[in-house]
Design an enzyme around this catalytic site. Structure first.
Site, PDB file in Angstrom:
ATOM      1  CG  ASP A 115      35.791  43.304  49.376  1.00  0.00           C
ATOM      2  OD1 ASP A 115      34.837  43.665  48.659  1.00  0.00           O
ATOM      3  OD2 ASP A 115      36.947  43.145  48.936  1.00  0.00           O
ATOM      4  CG  HIS A 188      34.849  43.717  45.122  1.00  0.00           C
ATOM      5  ND1 HIS A 188      35.695  43.831  46.205  1.00  0.00           N
ATOM      6  CD2 HIS A 188      35.487  44.336  44.088  1.00  0.00           C
ATOM      7  CE1 HIS A 188      36.785  44.492  45.831  1.00  0.00           C
ATOM      8  NE2 HIS A 188      36.691  44.814  44.556  1.00  0.00           N
ATOM      9  CB  SER A 521      39.762  44.800  43.704  1.00  0.00           C
ATOM     10  OG  SER A 521      39.233  45.921  44.346  1.00  0.00           O
TER      11      SER A 521
END
Length: 740
Positions: A115, A188, A521
């Site tokens: 990520d 994220h 996600s």
């Protein structure tokens, strides 16, 4: 590369690769000898064999002819697929007799998260009470700007950054703007890592919303962060290197919330690397993509990858729009700030679009499209699409408006996604949005006010398949039904970076410890975390066994006992939307039977996919695999879901598929089959009863489909094996290909 083709004159593979690259360069290049070693940026050896190098197209073509070269791929850019969930998933009953409270650390599990990196100071990564890092773990903490060795602990056991491919393509990283280290600036990666295995944090909330305990799916698991995504995207050579390293480091699960387009198996570098990880016993979970509700919008569809779609939970963040007509419209919002609108006062309402049903540039509130003279002091209605939702709010705020109503268009239907806007804003569904736009366009003195109502639990129906969640069918191989499962992916709260505001916009000055995000996600790490729990409980289970347990125990009814709905059409969803259904972790612990698949079986599946011998070597060379022709058709792969495809040759009226189940329940048990009725075909299961006398015993059955009347649309149903305790459920899809 074919590792076995290395001539003995080279002492190692890198030396050989280097020589191969040299021979592909033109003479003038060789004379200049512009640092040949520097042409190679990565060497791969744990998940598969090969290297990444900087080459012109001409050089790449020459290299493709060289001995030992199996395939060459150009660099590809992948994109990220951008709390309540543990309780909703039954992982934290109010009583503490939870299955997970039994000492889950009896088998250590490390989850590798590919990520944007990790924010190690987040309380979600504290390692209080965790045992020392297991001896088998070979990972490390790479240091760099903002990341020191002490940032790792017993929770974050590894952190690495991969940027050579990114830099080779886009130039050197500007270290003033980006951390050239595992530190997460974007948020994220921190959010997904905390969703997988975050430690419990009491009083977690986003500006007061979603107040409660935030914890990952597997709080006892450890995290290894592999930073592969940068401001300019996630580059395939970096992703390949991260998977290769993660395999060598010793991860048990890989969580990958990103994707590109779909390309054939032998052209898909992520698929090839994931195959190598699967061969090493690593469970690979990927997001399905946010391309819904368009059909065939899936990414990451390889059968050895668990493909995860997104669904809602029973929690919402309601907000209201009070119109001047006296009508109240309900939407959602996560706005909290000083710019609140007065609920007793009405504000002028304006919509810059030409009509209420089709968006145009000014109705989308794109940068530079709003005239401050017209919108200042008013509430502006903006249509969804093109630009990020929070950015529309920024544009509206900059133009001097006091609030925003964000209206869904046909693409989003009635699905509401809450955002942490920079000004008072409410998101509404397409139907209500049309009414509000019509009111603003036809009434000279249209007015409204906005108010947020906080956090609401017990929303019915839930779960609902998210409109944005990518859909099947899987056109790469119709016989493999995808997605595999859905999991919570709408309005998920988890840890956040200290470097970026909750809207993710550079202009957002707010700093929060937790943020609420939506996307596949977010659903992917839910499944990665549950896989870690299953691996801890059943260390002997293969990646396919874990996937099978998740799929055959998934549920297909919501909390009102009706079939799972699809948010985009407000009608029941199909296996093309929800796969086998919504994950049910407690049931997955004890599935009764599993459909196991070994690496060679997946290779046999590839042998049915029309690949050339060289293309097959891309997957087979590592373990020297050969096609043994053990599968009569791709539909015979021992997959937990069943997809039968009648060819366009109408003379073929019946098809038989084969499956083998392994008993992981009580040694002595008997299961009987229950199968749906279909309009277009009759279904026969043989034998109808499966009898087991020992644990891990395997029994096979066959299922025959005979066409009664060819249907234009696919038909869906299910096969369930029942023993009185367990229900082992497989979705069935029947497709009739039409003659051209």
């Amino acid at each position: 590369m074919d590792k076995h083709a290395k001539p003995e004159s080279f002492s190692n593979h890198l030396e050989w690769y280097s020589s191969q690259v040299k021979s592909a360069l033109s003479n003038s290049e060789n004379e200049a000898n512009a640092g040949r070693q520097e042409r190679i940026i990565y060497s791969y050896q744990a998940a598969f064999h090969g290297f990444a190098a900087k080459l012109s197209e001409e050089e790449a073509e020459r290299l493709e002819e060289a001995d030992g070269v199996l395939a060459i791929f150009p660099e590809t850019i992948y994109q990220l697929h951008t709390t309540r969930s543990p309780v909703f998933l039954g992982l934290e009953p109010e009583v503490s007799t939870s299955v997970w409270s039994q000492k889950i650390a009896d088998h250590d599990v490390v989850v590798g998260v590919l990520d944007t990196g990790i924010w190690p100071e987040s309380e979600s990564f504290n390692d209080k009470g965790m045992t020392p890092v297991p001896a088998y773990w070979k990972g490390t903490c790479e240091t760099g700007r903002g990341f020191e060795e002490h940032h790792c602990n017993r929770k974050i056991v590894g952190a690495r950054a991969f940027y050579k491919g990114y830099e080779a393509t886009t130039g050197k990283i500007n270290e003033q703007n980006e951390y050239k280290s595992p530190r997460d600036q974007d948020g994220h990666g921190t959010h997904t890592a905390a969703t997988v295995a975050g430690s419990p944090v009491h009083g977690a909330n986003l500006l007061g919303y979603a107040y409660g305990i935030a914890r990952g799916m597997a709080p006892g698991a450890r995290i290894a962060a592999y930073k592969v995504c940068w401001a300019g995207g996630c580059f395939s050579s970096d992703i390949m290197s991260a998977i290769d390293r993660a395999v060598a480091d010793g991860v048990n699960v890989l969580s990958i919330s990103l994707g590109g387009g779909v390309s054939s198996y032998y052209r898909d570098s992520l698929s090839i690397a994931a195959f190598g990880a699967m061969e090493m016993g690593i469970f690979v979970s990927c997001s399905a993509g946010n391309g819904g509700p368009d059909p065939a919008s899936l990414t990451n569809v390889s059968p050895w990858i668990t493909t995860v779609g997104a669904s809602t939970m029973d929690r919402d963040f309601p907000a209201i729009v009070n119109l001047g007509t006296g009508r109240t419209v309900t939407g959602v919002s996560l706005y909290k700030g000083r710019r609140n609108l007065l609920t007793k006062r009405q504000y002028p309402l304006v919509y810059m679009g030409a009509n209420s049903s089709s968006p145009d540039p000014s109705s989308l509130c794109l940068e530079g499209t709003l005239n401050p003279h017209i919108v200042s002091g008013k509430i502006v209605i903006c249509d969804r699409g093109i630009s990020p939702r929070v950015q529309k709010g920024q544009v509206v705020k900059d133009a001097g408006a006091v609030g925003m109503i964000l209206s869904n268009t046909a693409a989003n239907g009635e699905e509401l996604v809450a955002d942490c806007h920079l000004l008072p804003a409410v998101a509404v569904g397409e139907r209500e949005g049309k009414l509000i736009k019509h009111y603003a366009l036809t009434s000279r003195n249209a007015t409204a006010t906005l108010a947020s109502l906080g956090t609401k639990l017990g929303i019915r129906p839930s779960p609902v398949v998210a409109a944005f969640s990518s859909r099947g069918p899987n056109f790469l191989s119709l016989e493999i039904l995808k997605p595999d499962v859905v999991a919570p992916g709408v309005n998920i709260i988890a840890a956040w970076t200290g470097d970026t505001g909750p809207s993710g916009l550079p202009t957002d000055p707010r700093r929060v410890r937790f943020n609420i995000l939506s996307g596949t996600s977010m659903s992917c790490p839910h499944v990665s975390g549950i896989a870690a729990l299953l691996k801890a409980r059943h260390p002997e289970w293969s990646p396919a066994a874990i996937k099978s347990a998740l799929m055959t125990t998934a549920y297909v009814h919501d909390n009102t006992q009706k079939p799972l709905q699809d948010a985009s059409v407000n009608a029941p969803s199909s296996p093309y939307d929800h796969g086998a259904g919504h994950i049910n972790p407690l049931k997955a612990l004890d599935p009764g039977l599993i459909y196991d698949i070994e690496a060679q079986d997946y290779f046999e599946f590839l042998c049915t996919q029309g690949l050339s011998p060289t293309q097959l070597k891309v997957f087979g060379k590592y373990a020297n695999r050969k096609c043994q022709k053990s599968l009569a058709s791709p539909g015979d792969l021992n997959y937990p879901s069943i997809s039968v495809v009648f060819p366009d040759n109408t003379s073929i009226s019946f098809l038989t598929l084969h499956r083998t189940v392994t008993n992981v329940g009580p040694p002595v048990s008997s299961y009987h089959a229950v199968v749906s009725k279909f309009n277009g075909a009759t279904v026969k299961v043989e034998p109808r009863t499966l009898n087991f006398t020992s644990k891990n015993e395997k029994v096979s059955y066959k299922i025959t489909f005979t066409t009664k009347s060819r249907q234009i649309m696919p038909e869906f149903g299910r096969l369930v094996w029942k023993d009185g305790v367990h229900k082992v459920r497989s979705p069935i899809a029947i497709t009739w290909l039409m003659p051209m």
